[in-house]
Design a protein around this motif. Sequence first.
Motif, PDB file in Angstrom:
ATOM      1  N   ALA A  22       1.000  -1.466   0.085  1.00 36.73           N
ATOM      2  CA  ALA A  22      -0.369   0.178  -0.144  1.00 36.73           C
ATOM      3  C   ALA A  22       1.175   1.477  -0.142  1.00 36.73           C
ATOM      4  CB  ALA A  22      -0.574   0.081   1.165  1.00 36.73           C
ATOM      5  N   PRO A  23       0.138   1.850  -0.462  1.00 33.54           N
ATOM      6  CA  PRO A  23       1.291   3.282  -0.464  1.00 33.54           C
ATOM      7  C   PRO A  23       0.480   4.748   0.625  1.00 33.54           C
ATOM      8  CG  PRO A  23      -0.469   3.726  -1.481  1.00 33.54           C
ATOM      9  CD  PRO A  23      -0.929   2.108  -1.786  1.00 33.54           C
ATOM     10  N   SER A  24       2.282   5.174   0.924  1.00 40.17           N
ATOM     11  CA  SER A  24       2.819   5.662   2.432  1.00 40.17           C
ATOM     12  C   SER A  24       2.495   7.179   1.760  1.00 40.17           C
ATOM     13  CB  SER A  24       2.819   5.255   3.806  1.00 40.17           C
ATOM     14  OG  SER A  24       3.919   4.848   3.756  1.00 40.17           O
ATOM     15  N   GLN A 123       4.108   7.783 -10.019  1.00 38.87           N
ATOM     16  CA  GLN A 123       4.936   8.188 -11.244  1.00 38.87           C
ATOM     17  C   GLN A 123       4.503   9.833 -11.497  1.00 38.87           C
ATOM     18  OE1 GLN A 123       6.703   8.250 -13.532  1.00 38.87           O
ATOM     19  NE2 GLN A 123       6.713   7.134 -15.454  1.00 38.87           N
ATOM     20  N   ARG A 124       6.396  10.158 -11.610  1.00 38.83           N
ATOM     21  CA  ARG A 124       5.829  12.132 -11.067  1.00 38.83           C
ATOM     22  C   ARG A 124       6.767  12.410 -12.385  1.00 38.83           C
ATOM     23  NH1 ARG A 124       8.393  10.035  -6.376  1.00 38.83           N
ATOM     24  NH2 ARG A 124       6.837   9.845  -4.149  1.00 38.83           N
ATOM     25  N   ARG A 125       7.149  11.554 -13.313  1.00 44.11           N
ATOM     26  CA  ARG A 125       7.122  12.343 -14.188  1.00 44.11           C
ATOM     27  C   ARG A 125       6.309  12.528 -15.602  1.00 44.11           C
ATOM     28  NH1 ARG A 125      12.725  12.140 -14.675  1.00 44.11           N
ATOM     29  NH2 ARG A 125      13.226  10.606 -12.744  1.00 44.11           N
ATOM     30  N   LEU A 286      -0.657   7.488 -12.008  1.00 47.35           N
ATOM     31  CA  LEU A 286      -0.864   8.871 -11.072  1.00 47.35           C
ATOM     32  C   LEU A 286      -0.120   9.026  -9.721  1.00 47.35           C
ATOM     33  CD1 LEU A 286      -4.178   8.035  -9.151  1.00 47.35           C
ATOM     34  CD2 LEU A 286      -2.703   8.627  -8.469  1.00 47.35           C
ATOM     35  N   GLN A 287      -0.243  11.057 -10.199  1.00 42.16           N
ATOM     36  CA  GLN A 287       0.597  11.432  -9.363  1.00 42.16           C
ATOM     37  C   GLN A 287      -0.568  12.125  -7.706  1.00 42.16           C
ATOM     38  OE1 GLN A 287       3.780  14.030 -10.567  1.00 42.16           O
ATOM     39  NE2 GLN A 287       4.373  14.438  -8.020  1.00 42.16           N
ATOM     40  N   PRO A 288       0.200  11.679  -6.820  1.00 38.28           N
ATOM     41  CA  PRO A 288      -1.006  12.104  -5.774  1.00 38.28           C
ATOM     42  C   PRO A 288      -0.216  13.994  -5.784  1.00 38.28           C
ATOM     43  CG  PRO A 288      -0.040  10.308  -4.469  1.00 38.28           C
ATOM     44  CD  PRO A 288       1.014  10.518  -6.161  1.00 38.28           C
ATOM     45  N   VAL A 335     -10.441  15.368  -0.032  1.00 36.00           N
ATOM     46  CA  VAL A 335      -9.647  14.972   1.015  1.00 36.00           C
ATOM     47  C   VAL A 335      -8.628  14.117   0.072  1.00 36.00           C
ATOM     48  CG1 VAL A 335     -11.652  13.358   2.411  1.00 36.00           C
ATOM     49  CG2 VAL A 335     -10.761  12.713  -0.120  1.00 36.00           C
ATOM     50  N   PHE A 336      -8.300  14.157  -1.269  1.00 36.28           N
ATOM     51  CA  PHE A 336      -7.138  13.251  -2.082  1.00 36.28           C
ATOM     52  C   PHE A 336      -7.177  14.739  -3.671  1.00 36.28           C
ATOM     53  CE2 PHE A 336      -4.779  10.529  -4.638  1.00 36.28           C
ATOM     54  CZ  PHE A 336      -3.708  10.114  -3.925  1.00 36.28           C
ATOM     55  N   MET A 337      -5.610  14.792  -4.191  1.00 35.83           N
ATOM     56  CA  MET A 337      -5.609  15.406  -5.983  1.00 35.83           C
ATOM     57  C   MET A 337      -4.321  14.305  -5.666  1.00 35.83           C
ATOM     58  SD  MET A 337      -5.796  19.658  -5.530  1.00 35.83           S
ATOM     59  CE  MET A 337      -5.242  19.977  -7.015  1.00 35.83           C
ATOM     60  N   ALA A 348      12.145   3.871 -11.447  1.00 39.09           N
ATOM     61  CA  ALA A 348      12.034   3.727 -10.234  1.00 39.09           C
ATOM     62  C   ALA A 348      11.562   4.207  -8.914  1.00 39.09           C
ATOM     63  CB  ALA A 348      13.357   4.747 -10.099  1.00 39.09           C
ATOM     64  N   ARG A 349      11.376   3.153  -8.183  1.00 37.90           N
ATOM     65  CA  ARG A 349      10.450   3.348  -6.981  1.00 37.90           C
ATOM     66  C   ARG A 349      10.517   3.427  -5.422  1.00 37.90           C
ATOM     67  NH1 ARG A 349       5.762  -1.135  -6.976  1.00 37.90           N
ATOM     68  NH2 ARG A 349       5.069  -0.076  -5.499  1.00 37.90           N
ATOM     69  N   SER A 350       9.823   3.243  -4.540  1.00 37.04           N
ATOM     70  CA  SER A 350      10.195   2.968  -3.066  1.00 37.04           C
ATOM     71  C   SER A 350      10.043   1.596  -3.812  1.00 37.04           C
ATOM     72  CB  SER A 350       8.847   3.710  -2.073  1.00 37.04           C
ATOM     73  OG  SER A 350       8.944   5.141  -2.184  1.00 37.04           O
ATOM     74  N   ILE A 351      10.356   0.351  -2.395  1.00 36.99           N
ATOM     75  CA  ILE A 351      10.304  -0.503  -2.323  1.00 36.99           C
ATOM     76  C   ILE A 351       9.640  -0.620  -0.774  1.00 36.99           C
ATOM     77  CG2 ILE A 351      11.253  -2.095  -4.354  1.00 36.99           C
ATOM     78  CD1 ILE A 351      13.309  -2.238  -2.374  1.00 36.99           C
TER      79      ILE A 351
HETATM   80  C1  LIG Z   1      -1.621  10.306   1.366  1.00 42.17           C
HETATM   81  C2  LIG Z   1      -0.582   9.663   0.650  1.00 42.17           C
HETATM   82  C3  LIG Z   1      -0.237  11.282   0.403  1.00 42.17           C
HETATM   83  C4  LIG Z   1       1.239  11.134  -0.969  1.00 42.17           C
HETATM   84  N1  LIG Z   1       1.788  12.856  -0.819  1.00 42.17           N
HETATM   85  C5  LIG Z   1       2.197  13.148  -2.713  1.00 42.17           C
HETATM   86  C6  LIG Z   1       2.311  14.282  -3.007  1.00 42.17           C
HETATM   87  O1  LIG Z   1       2.657  15.361  -2.575  1.00 42.17           O
HETATM   88  N2  LIG Z   1       3.627  14.085  -4.147  1.00 42.17           N
HETATM   89  C7  LIG Z   1       4.055  13.105  -4.374  1.00 42.17           C
HETATM   90  O2  LIG Z   1       5.304  12.941  -5.406  1.00 42.17           O
HETATM   91  N3  LIG Z   1       3.945  12.015  -4.109  1.00 42.17           N
HETATM   92  C8  LIG Z   1       3.076  11.784  -2.278  1.00 42.17           C
HETATM   93  N4  LIG Z   1       2.318   9.864  -2.222  1.00 42.17           N
HETATM   94  C9  LIG Z   1       3.404   9.368  -3.127  1.00 42.17           C
HETATM   95  C10 LIG Z   1       4.285   8.890  -1.857  1.00 42.17           C
HETATM   96  O3  LIG Z   1       4.815   9.355  -1.779  1.00 42.17           O
HETATM   97  C11 LIG Z   1       4.084   6.543  -2.478  1.00 42.17           C
HETATM   98  O4  LIG Z   1       2.798   6.455  -2.538  1.00 42.17           O
HETATM   99  C12 LIG Z   1       5.493   6.301  -1.965  1.00 42.17           C
HETATM  100  O5  LIG Z   1       7.034   6.602  -1.933  1.00 42.17           O
HETATM  101  C13 LIG Z   1       5.777   4.672  -2.188  1.00 42.17           C
HETATM  102  O6  LIG Z   1       6.070   4.617  -3.534  1.00 42.17           O
HETATM  103  P1  LIG Z   1       5.166   3.888  -5.130  1.00 42.17           P
HETATM  104  O7  LIG Z   1       3.378   4.671  -4.709  1.00 42.17           O
HETATM  105  O8  LIG Z   1       4.895   3.842  -5.605  1.00 42.17           O
HETATM  106  O9  LIG Z   1       4.916   2.381  -4.178  1.00 42.17           O
HETATM  107  C14 LIG Z   1       1.900   9.996  -1.603  1.00 42.17           C
HETATM  108  C15 LIG Z   1       0.947   9.107  -0.653  1.00 42.17           C
HETATM  109  C16 LIG Z   1       0.028   9.088  -0.265  1.00 42.17           C
HETATM  110  C17 LIG Z   1      -0.466   7.784  -0.292  1.00 42.17           C
END
Ligand SMILES: Cc1cc2nc3c(=O)[nH]c(=O)nc-3n(C[C@H](O)[C@H](O)[C@H](O)COP(=O)(O)O)c2cc1C
Length: 367
Positions: A22-24, A123-125, A286-288, A335-337, A348-351
Amino acid sequence: MSKMEQHLDSTLEQILELARWAPSGDNTQPWRFQILDPRRLVVHGHDTRDHCVYDLDGHPSQLSLGALLETMAIAASRFGLAAQIARRPEAPDARPTFLVDFVPAPRRAGDPLADAILARSVQRRPLSRRPLTPGEKSALTASLPPGFGVTWLEGRQRVAAARLMYRNAKLRLTMPEAHQVHQAVIEWNARYSADRMPDQALGVDPLTAKLMRWIMRDWRRVEFFNTWLAGTVAPRLQMDLIPGLACAAHFVLTAQRRPQRIDDYVAAGRAMQRFWLTATAQGLQLQPELTPLIFCRYVRDGRVFSGTPGMQQRAAELAQQGERLVGRQVWETAVFMGRIGAGAAAAARSIRRPLNELLVGPPAEGG
Ligand SMILES: Cc1cc2nc3c(=O)[nH]c(=O)nc-3n(C[C@H](O)[C@H](O)[C@H](O)COP(=O)(O)O)c2cc1C
């Protein structure tokens, strides 16, 4: 073998192996698992509000916990199990605690979103500007639980959202409180990171990453570059403006009411994860983009988030810009954007931390 490991049968192990993806926010993984028996566990959550300016009242961590619980429920469905989840109300807000029981649900089909759990990644690119198709949009809208909605920002609104993100980034990059956080959460020279974000997943080119690393080692360097050399411009162009323009749309997820309590944020996190997994299943990236919502909440609650003069005012202007962009009702119930679009998965990604690092025994007395 410890008693807890004996309880970790292969089904529970497979559920947790999936759930931990799950992402955090900043890949903090604010959860630990205490296994009580093969079908029952406690999720011990925590937040980072004491040292992370973005984790206002722990709400972003609560969104992440919601994502974890939803992922756990989806993973359990693969094994014909339903997850019954109860938050323990006596646990302090900064340590949300959930009792999870997996019970047989023989008639329920496995949730197809389980197949997207491992592939989902931020994906931030830059992404394709191809607009979302009606089919993609309706799948995404249908993924949301009752009570949640989505507002799409396309065309000119997409451009306005990119401008909002560019302005938001200036706040983030000129504030010492955020600098401390960035220093702690980036793993440099890395393609993967188990407990942070690898620099290669940030969306900047290698030269800018190298420069950022050198500058970020010392806040005085950051100030100097920001003041005299427009130090925020290159990273903001690469991390905010260009990707903000290069996408199909930005989107805002909304709840029925303005979220206030921990349960509101956990429910929103569950909705967010269904939406994100559905995007992955549709071949979308998608990128939050959560930080404008956080700064806006500081402003709304009249709370000071920085010792640096002028920051509060800038956040107030940002909040106004956000409200003008999406309208008051959407902005207040957001709640989210994020941004979304077709494109290649991140290289490249977080594991994640391995499962054995996430397993804990019962909390110490009084702890
Ligand atoms: C609640 C929440 C907020 C996040 N906010 C951001 C954000 O503002 N910008 C961004 O680039 N990534 C954001 N992320 C992405 C996380 O950095 C990313 O999910 C985490 O590093 C794990 O990487 P993965 O999603 O590739 O597994 C957010 C993720 C979550 C769950």
